[in-house]
Design an enzyme around this catalytic site. Sequence first.
Site, PDB file in Angstrom:
ATOM      1  CG  ASP A 108     -32.063  21.142  46.504  1.00 61.40           C
ATOM      2  OD1 ASP A 108     -31.006  20.470  46.496  1.00 61.40           O
ATOM      3  OD2 ASP A 108     -32.527  21.651  45.480  1.00 61.40           O
TER       4      ASP A 108
HETATM    5  C1  BGC Z   1     -30.008  20.397  43.388  1.00 59.23           C
HETATM    6  C2  BGC Z   1     -30.689  19.072  43.627  1.00 59.23           C
HETATM    7  C3  BGC Z   1     -29.648  17.982  43.726  1.00 59.23           C
HETATM    8  C4  BGC Z   1     -28.660  18.337  44.828  1.00 59.23           C
HETATM    9  C5  BGC Z   1     -27.580  17.300  45.002  1.00 59.23           C
HETATM   10  C6  BGC Z   1     -28.894  20.679  44.394  1.00 59.23           C
HETATM   11  O1  BGC Z   1     -28.144  21.788  44.025  1.00 59.23           O
HETATM   12  O2  BGC Z   1     -30.958  21.444  43.422  1.00 59.23           O
HETATM   13  O3  BGC Z   1     -31.595  18.803  42.599  1.00 59.23           O
HETATM   14  O4  BGC Z   1     -30.249  16.754  43.949  1.00 59.23           O
HETATM   15  O5  BGC Z   1     -28.039  19.576  44.501  1.00 59.23           O
HETATM   16  O6  BGC Z   1     -26.720  17.275  43.918  1.00 59.23           O
END
Ligand code: BGC
Length: 775
Positions: free
Chosen positions: A275
Site C-alpha cells: 500500500d
Molecule cells: C490506500 C489504497 C490506495 C492507495 C492509492 C492508499 O492510501 O490505502 O487503498 O489504493 O492509497 O491511492
Amino acid sequence: MKLRILLFVGLLAFTSWEMSYAQGSLDVKALIEQMTLEEKERVVVGSEMEIPWSEGGSTGVGQVGGEVPGAAGKSLTNKRLGLNTVVFADGPAGVRIDPIRPNESNKTFYATAFPVATMLASSFNLELMKEVGTAFGHEAKEYGVDILLAPALNIHRNPLGGRNFEYYSEDPYLSGKMASYFTQGVQEQGVGVSIKHYAANNQETNRARVDAVITERAMREIYLRGFEIAIKESDPWTVMTAYNKVNGAFASESEELLTTILREEWGFDGFVMTDWFAGTDIPGQLKAGNDLLMPGTPGHKGLIVQAVKDGKMSEEDLNKNVEAILNIYKQTLEFKGYESSGSPDLKASQAIAKKAATEGVILLKNEEGALPLASSAKLALFGVASYETIATGTGSGNVNKAYSISIAQGLENSKQAIHSELQEVYTQYIKKTREDMGPKAWSFGPDKILPEKIWTQEEIAAFVAQSEMGIFTLNRTSGEFYDRQQGYDFYLSQEEQDLIKNISAAYRAEGKKFVVILNIGGVIETQSWKEYADAILLMWQAGQEGGDAVADILTGKVSPSGKLPMTFPNYYMDHYSSRNFPGRELVDNPYPSPFDAVESEVIYEEGIYVGYRYFETFDVGVSYPFGYGLSYTQFEFSDLKAAMTDEGELTLKCKVRNTGSKAGKEVAQVYVSSPDGKLEKPAKELRAFAKTQSLKPGKSETLIFELNAKDLASFDSATSTWILEKGIYTISIGGGLHDLQLSDSVVLKSGLEVMKTSKSMAPKREIDVLTKRKD
Ligand code: BGC
C-alpha cells in the site's frame, strides 16, 4: 565501423524486446539476465505519486510522465529494455483519475461512480458483480489504466471501521465471492486488479503502525478466507498488502503471508505491491515476497542497489521480485500496444451502475404497505441528503464523476410529484451553509456533512397538509485515515432524533405515512427510532445513479431485493469487537493525528465470533440481522433436499416461489450449523447463496448448491489443518437469518482431515479469546 555495428546490434536487441512484449511472449528470465542492478531496482519501485492536496483532485501539473493524470501510481520506464509505463488507478467505487487532462482541453475523462462495495455486496448477485467488473475494466482500458487498485475485501470487523464502505461484508464467504466475480469481470477486459488490503486492515486509527493480534483460527477462517477464495477462483494479477502489522510483523514484510500462504499454499502467481508508503524495512519487504514498492519515493533510489551490495538481500531474491512483476507487465494492455481511446462507453456503464444500485437497496421496514408509493402521492422531502445525496465515500474510495443524481432529481425524473417550495428552501439552505463552511482542507479528507435544517412544529404541519407522504433522508460519510465515531455518527444526533420523531408524529396525526431513507456508508443505530418510520429504505452510498435507483424502488417499478451484508446491532457495545476497537496505543500520544500513526495493538478478542457469528451464537438481540431485507412480494421456499457423501460433499436442492402479487428477486441463503467436536463452531455460517431471476407472481425457480468439504471445514490450529468433524450438520435455508424457512440435516459418520497447511500467522503470545465453552 565498430561503433556502427554496436549501435545496430543494440537497436536490434531493443526492437526485439519491444516486439516480444507486444506478442506477450517475452522471455522474462532472459531479459533479467541483461539487466543491471540499477535497472532491477527501477522495476521494483514505483515512479512517485502526485498527491491531490487541493480540493477537486489533482491537476496533472508536475505529474511524473503524466499519461493518466490523477492515477494513483505507475511504474518507472526503461527505454533500453523497452519497459513502458504501467498505470495503476483506484479503486473500489470507480476508476479514480482526474477528469481533466492539461493537454486535452476539449475532452473530459470522467469515470462512472458505481455503488460502494458494501452496496454491491448487498445485491448478493454474483453475475451482476461480474458485469460491474466488466464495466470497470472497460473504463480502465479506454482511459489507459493497466491495473485497477480494487477490489478491497477486508472484513467489517467493527461498525466504526472508516473504510468499511469500500469493503463488502462481515462475512468472509460473501466477501470472497464478490471479489472473485468482480475480478473476473475486470480481467476479462485485459486489465489487472490488485486485491487489497492483504490482510486484516480493519481500522484506520494508527493504520500504519497498529499490530492486529489474531488467533491462527480466526486468521484462517475470517481474515484470510475471502482472499483465499478470490485468489483461487479468479487469479488476480496483483495483491496489495495492508499497512498494519499482523501478529507482530508488518503485512508487507511477512514472508508467511506473502510467500508461504499466498504463493505456496494458494498458488498465487502474480505480483504483490505495498500500500502507498507502507512498511519500514525495504529489503525485508522484497525478501518477504512484496515485489513492488508503491508509489516509490526519491528515498528508494539507490537503496536496493546498496542493500544487495551490503548483503542485506541477495540478487537472486531481487530477481524473483523483478520476474513476478515483469511476468504481469508483459500481459498489460500497455505492453500489448493497446491504444486507449479515451472514450469508454459511459452510457453502458451508467446502466450497469443503476442496475447495481437498484439491486443493492435494502427495504428494512414496510408497515401496512407504506411502499411502494401511490403514483399520485405528492412527497415532502426532508433532510439535506434528499437533495445533496452522497454518492460515495472519500479518499481512494472516491471517484471523479461527471454528475450524481439526488433523490429529489430521481423522483422528478420518474415524474413523481415533490413539494417544490420545500425543495427550494432546502436548495437555498444547502447553498448558503456550504458557502459559509468553505471547502474542505484537502480532497482526500472526509466530506463536510451539513447540519440538518431544523423545523418548528408549525412549519412541519404546513408541509404535512400539502403532501401525502413525508420522507426524511439521513446521511453519513467516511473515508481513509479516519474511523467513525460513536456520537453523531453511529448514533443519531439529538437534532436528527427530534426531526424523525416530530415529522413522523405530524404525518401520523393526519393518517399519512412517513418514510426514512438511509444514505450511509456503514452501520448506524436504528433500534431507538425505527418505530417512528412506516418504512425504512437503506440506499447506502449508491453511486452516481443513486437517485434514479431509489426512485425505481420507491415507485415500485422494481421490488427491493438487497440484503444486509452485516448486522445492524441494537447498541454499538453489543458488538463484541467494540471492547477492542481501535485498540490501545503503546506510547504516549499527546497530539493524535491521522497521519502520524503510533505503535499500538488491537487484540481480536472476539476470535472467530465476528458479526452474526457472535450475535447468533451468543443469542444477543439485534436491530436487523445479517442477510435481512424485505420485498414488495413474498417468497416461499420448498422441496429442500440435502445429501452429504462420506467425503463431505454436500448437495442441496430447493425451490423458491413468488407467492406474492408483484415480480421480484429473492436471495436464497444457505446457513450451516456444524457439530461441535474438537472445535467449537459458530451457531450458523453462511456457506452458499444464490439470487433468483426476477420471478413473476406464482413463478418459481429451482436452485442447486454443491459444496465440497473445504467449503464446510473449520480450522484446527493445534494441527494447522482444515477439518470436517463427524456429526450432524443442520442446513437452514431462506431469505435471511430472519427468514430461515426450511431446514434439513445430514450426518457425517467419520471426521475428515480436509487440508493440511503450514503453521503460519499464529500470534506470538497466548491470547484469551471468546469461547462458548464453559470451563
Ligand atoms: C490506500 C489504497 C490506495 C492507495 C492509492 C492508499 O492510501 O490505502 O487503498 O489504493 O492509497 O491511492
